[in-house]
Write an enzyme that holds these catalytic residues in place. Sequence first.
Site, short mmCIF file in Angstrom:
data_model
loop_
_atom_site.label_atom_id
_atom_site.label_comp_id
_atom_site.label_asym_id
_atom_site.label_seq_id
_atom_site.Cartn_x
_atom_site.Cartn_y
_atom_site.Cartn_z
N GLU A 3 34.09 -36.29 29.44
CA GLU A 3 34.40 -35.60 28.54
C GLU A 3 35.43 -35.83 26.98
O GLU A 3 34.86 -37.27 27.57
CB GLU A 3 36.48 -35.22 29.55
CG GLU A 3 36.00 -34.49 30.70
CD GLU A 3 37.18 -33.77 31.00
OE1 GLU A 3 37.62 -33.17 30.46
OE2 GLU A 3 37.02 -33.47 32.54
N LYS A 51 31.73 -34.28 22.87
CA LYS A 51 31.22 -35.30 23.98
C LYS A 51 29.83 -35.54 23.15
O LYS A 51 28.45 -35.50 23.91
CB LYS A 51 31.03 -34.05 24.88
CG LYS A 51 32.17 -33.37 25.51
CD LYS A 51 31.97 -32.47 26.50
CE LYS A 51 33.32 -31.99 27.17
NZ LYS A 51 33.10 -30.98 28.48
N ASN A 182 36.08 -30.34 32.30
CA ASN A 182 36.94 -29.40 33.50
C ASN A 182 37.78 -30.31 34.04
O ASN A 182 39.02 -30.29 34.64
CB ASN A 182 35.46 -29.70 34.29
CG ASN A 182 36.31 -28.38 35.65
OD1 ASN A 182 36.96 -27.39 36.13
ND2 ASN A 182 35.59 -28.70 36.91
#
Length: 305
Positions: A3, A51, A182
């Site tokens: 992330e 990212k 996530n």
Amino acid sequence: MPEGDSLVRLADRLRPVLEGQELVRTDFRVPRLATLDLAGTTVLSVRPQAKYLLLEVDADEGLTVLSHLKMEGRWEEYARLDGAGSPVTPRWRHPGWQARCVLETARHQVVGFQLGLLEVLPTAEVPDRLDFLGPDLLDPAWEDPDRAGELRAEAVRRLLAEPERPLGLALLDQRLLSGIGNIYRCEALLLARLDPHRPVSSVPDLPGLVDLARDLMRANTVPAPPGRPAPRRTTTGVVPDDGAPYGVRVTFPTARPERRITPPYWVYGRQREGCLRCGGPVSMEAFGDTSGEARTLYWCRRCQQ
């Protein structure tokens, strides 16, 4: 998949090794870049964007090595000199066939293994190449209050462009806001007590949710103390605060303790242990739509409405 906070820490790790250093040898092990040689150029900057990792060099009119780790990628640095200053042959921790990019300076070798994406393009074209990304939650521009307001408003505008889209899917769409993945999706929604299946338009404080997710990520970009390994990511460093979005305020330690007893997450990966907030069962499901790959969602039906 790493992330945005992982990319910030990666850039912080590589910057003192590469920035301002001349490349004495380069080896791009992907077919379209196999003949590219950046030896003799100097690394001008090492920075993350969402990212992506961007390494800018002073070749001709400026080139940028653009990479994305995807699921398996990593960048690692190795010393080319021992403590006495004598040359040594770096011993990679991964098989040679996994190497996609090798960058050497006089003192170090930096290797990108299993990179999901590797491109070299004119630096002037980078903004257009990454123009599809939504506001980067870890963009330094957020530190300017005026720019922060603009970035927050843009993120909210993009999220509300599809008002009936499930919130848990919208948060992972890098076109809407970037850098979040996530883990932070699951954790921010748990702390905000929001059901990930509810439509974006039903969220009572969307700007507050953006700020909460950003603060969780920022708290995990604290540099490691000298000589210490990178701290473990955690989202449990929050305290009740009625004046903060959703009644929780993220704390920002100046340095992480060497060991932590508290579990690192409230709900992510806790399908066996249960929700850290209420002790209830954690639901786990594949959650996705036609816009992207389904990711495993962790959430608490008791806490999140």
